[in-house]
Motif scaffolding. Structure first.
Motif, PDB file in Angstrom:
ATOM      1  N   VAL A  24       4.998   3.451   6.447  1.00  0.00           N
ATOM      2  CA  VAL A  24       5.464   4.332   5.375  1.00  0.00           C
ATOM      3  C   VAL A  24       6.971   4.150   5.213  1.00  0.00           C
ATOM      4  O   VAL A  24       7.657   3.741   6.146  1.00  0.00           O
ATOM      5  CB  VAL A  24       5.142   5.819   5.646  1.00  0.00           C
ATOM      6  CG1 VAL A  24       3.652   6.049   5.695  1.00  0.00           C
ATOM      7  CG2 VAL A  24       5.801   6.306   6.906  1.00  0.00           C
ATOM      8  N   ARG A  25       7.438   4.474   4.052  1.00  0.00           N
ATOM      9  CA  ARG A  25       8.879   4.375   3.785  1.00  0.00           C
ATOM     10  C   ARG A  25       9.625   5.429   4.589  1.00  0.00           C
ATOM     11  O   ARG A  25       9.127   6.540   4.792  1.00  0.00           O
ATOM     12  CB  ARG A  25       9.143   4.566   2.300  1.00  0.00           C
ATOM     13  CG  ARG A  25       8.598   3.438   1.443  1.00  0.00           C
ATOM     14  CD  ARG A  25       8.792   3.737  -0.020  1.00  0.00           C
ATOM     15  NE  ARG A  25      10.126   4.250  -0.272  1.00  0.00           N
ATOM     16  CZ  ARG A  25      10.944   3.793  -1.215  1.00  0.00           C
ATOM     17  NH1 ARG A  25      10.546   2.842  -2.011  1.00  0.00           N
ATOM     18  NH2 ARG A  25      12.132   4.326  -1.379  1.00  0.00           N
ATOM     19  N   HIS A  57       3.985  16.630  -1.119  1.00  0.00           N
ATOM     20  CA  HIS A  57       4.294  15.214  -1.302  1.00  0.00           C
ATOM     21  C   HIS A  57       3.216  14.452  -2.071  1.00  0.00           C
ATOM     22  O   HIS A  57       3.180  13.231  -2.035  1.00  0.00           O
ATOM     23  CB  HIS A  57       4.525  14.562   0.063  1.00  0.00           C
ATOM     24  CG  HIS A  57       5.766  15.033   0.726  1.00  0.00           C
ATOM     25  ND1 HIS A  57       5.833  16.231   1.397  1.00  0.00           N
ATOM     26  CD2 HIS A  57       7.001  14.499   0.780  1.00  0.00           C
ATOM     27  CE1 HIS A  57       7.055  16.407   1.849  1.00  0.00           C
ATOM     28  NE2 HIS A  57       7.786  15.376   1.491  1.00  0.00           N
ATOM     29  N   ASP A 104       2.958  13.724  -5.010  1.00  0.00           N
ATOM     30  CA  ASP A 104       3.495  12.847  -6.048  1.00  0.00           C
ATOM     31  C   ASP A 104       4.209  11.626  -5.467  1.00  0.00           C
ATOM     32  O   ASP A 104       4.704  10.790  -6.214  1.00  0.00           O
ATOM     33  CB  ASP A 104       4.450  13.614  -6.956  1.00  0.00           C
ATOM     34  CG  ASP A 104       5.643  14.171  -6.205  1.00  0.00           C
ATOM     35  OD1 ASP A 104       5.559  14.379  -4.972  1.00  0.00           O
ATOM     36  OD2 ASP A 104       6.680  14.416  -6.852  1.00  0.00           O
ATOM     37  N   ARG A 105       4.241  11.502  -4.156  1.00  0.00           N
ATOM     38  CA  ARG A 105       4.939  10.395  -3.493  1.00  0.00           C
ATOM     39  C   ARG A 105       3.929   9.380  -2.964  1.00  0.00           C
ATOM     40  O   ARG A 105       2.951   9.747  -2.324  1.00  0.00           O
ATOM     41  CB  ARG A 105       5.769  10.910  -2.313  1.00  0.00           C
ATOM     42  CG  ARG A 105       6.738  12.022  -2.605  1.00  0.00           C
ATOM     43  CD  ARG A 105       8.101  11.554  -3.067  1.00  0.00           C
ATOM     44  NE  ARG A 105       8.708  10.530  -2.266  1.00  0.00           N
ATOM     45  CZ  ARG A 105       9.540  10.739  -1.243  1.00  0.00           C
ATOM     46  NH1 ARG A 105       9.840  11.961  -0.863  1.00  0.00           N
ATOM     47  NH2 ARG A 105      10.072   9.712  -0.606  1.00  0.00           N
ATOM     48  N   GLU A 106       4.170   8.131  -3.222  1.00  0.00           N
ATOM     49  CA  GLU A 106       3.294   7.082  -2.709  1.00  0.00           C
ATOM     50  C   GLU A 106       3.342   7.059  -1.179  1.00  0.00           C
ATOM     51  O   GLU A 106       4.418   7.091  -0.590  1.00  0.00           O
ATOM     52  CB  GLU A 106       3.735   5.729  -3.245  1.00  0.00           C
ATOM     53  CG  GLU A 106       2.859   4.585  -2.791  1.00  0.00           C
ATOM     54  CD  GLU A 106       3.314   3.235  -3.312  1.00  0.00           C
ATOM     55  OE1 GLU A 106       2.926   2.239  -2.694  1.00  0.00           O
ATOM     56  OE2 GLU A 106       4.046   3.188  -4.312  1.00  0.00           O
ATOM     57  N   GLY A 107       2.206   7.038  -0.555  1.00  0.00           N
ATOM     58  CA  GLY A 107       2.115   6.941   0.885  1.00  0.00           C
ATOM     59  C   GLY A 107       1.863   8.250   1.604  1.00  0.00           C
ATOM     60  O   GLY A 107       1.655   8.249   2.824  1.00  0.00           O
ATOM     61  N   TRP A 108       1.839   9.371   0.894  1.00  0.00           N
ATOM     62  CA  TRP A 108       1.622  10.666   1.547  1.00  0.00           C
ATOM     63  C   TRP A 108       0.309  10.689   2.316  1.00  0.00           C
ATOM     64  O   TRP A 108       0.198  11.343   3.338  1.00  0.00           O
ATOM     65  CB  TRP A 108       1.651  11.810   0.530  1.00  0.00           C
ATOM     66  CG  TRP A 108       0.470  11.815  -0.390  1.00  0.00           C
ATOM     67  CD1 TRP A 108       0.398  11.221  -1.618  1.00  0.00           C
ATOM     68  CD2 TRP A 108      -0.805  12.395  -0.149  1.00  0.00           C
ATOM     69  NE1 TRP A 108      -0.856  11.410  -2.160  1.00  0.00           N
ATOM     70  CE2 TRP A 108      -1.622  12.127  -1.269  1.00  0.00           C
ATOM     71  CE3 TRP A 108      -1.366  13.113   0.900  1.00  0.00           C
ATOM     72  CZ2 TRP A 108      -2.932  12.540  -1.374  1.00  0.00           C
ATOM     73  CZ3 TRP A 108      -2.690  13.534   0.795  1.00  0.00           C
ATOM     74  CH2 TRP A 108      -3.447  13.248  -0.335  1.00  0.00           C
ATOM     75  N   ASP A 109      -0.668   9.952   1.819  1.00  0.00           N
ATOM     76  CA  ASP A 109      -2.003   9.969   2.416  1.00  0.00           C
ATOM     77  C   ASP A 109      -2.145   9.066   3.639  1.00  0.00           C
ATOM     78  O   ASP A 109      -3.204   9.002   4.249  1.00  0.00           O
ATOM     79  CB  ASP A 109      -3.044   9.599   1.371  1.00  0.00           C
ATOM     80  CG  ASP A 109      -2.775   8.249   0.720  1.00  0.00           C
ATOM     81  OD1 ASP A 109      -1.621   7.764   0.776  1.00  0.00           O
ATOM     82  OD2 ASP A 109      -3.714   7.683   0.149  1.00  0.00           O
ATOM     83  N   ARG A 110      -1.083   8.397   4.031  1.00  0.00           N
ATOM     84  CA  ARG A 110      -1.130   7.541   5.217  1.00  0.00           C
ATOM     85  C   ARG A 110      -0.900   8.307   6.508  1.00  0.00           C
ATOM     86  O   ARG A 110      -1.133   7.787   7.590  1.00  0.00           O
ATOM     87  CB  ARG A 110      -0.096   6.427   5.092  1.00  0.00           C
ATOM     88  CG  ARG A 110      -0.416   5.479   3.962  1.00  0.00           C
ATOM     89  CD  ARG A 110       0.603   4.394   3.847  1.00  0.00           C
ATOM     90  NE  ARG A 110       0.348   3.621   2.644  1.00  0.00           N
ATOM     91  CZ  ARG A 110       1.278   2.951   2.000  1.00  0.00           C
ATOM     92  NH1 ARG A 110       2.520   2.942   2.441  1.00  0.00           N
ATOM     93  NH2 ARG A 110       0.960   2.280   0.918  1.00  0.00           N
TER      94      ARG A 110
END
Length: 55
Positions: free
Chosen positions: A8-9, A41, A43-49
């Motif tokens: 993740v970022r 989060h 709306d943020r890419e990667g929240w589901d990781r």
């Protein structure tokens, strides 16, 4: 234990961890604390990781 299923970022982790820790401090179990933090989060890419792993 809280972890990720893949990379993740840093900025995402840095913004998700404070609400996660706050929920844990309020007495939420790890899965619930993570759920609360993830809701902010969506709306943020990667929240589901992020995952809550239980023994």
């Amino acid at each position: 234990m809280i972890g990720t299923s893949s990379t993740v970022r840093d900025d995402l982790a840095a913004s998700l961890v404070p609400p996660l820790l706050a929920a844990l401090a309020e007495g939420a179990d790890p899965a619930e604390a993570l759920r609360r933090a993830q809701l902010d989060h969506l709306d943020r890419e990667g929240w589901d990781r992020f995952r809550a792993y239980t023994p």
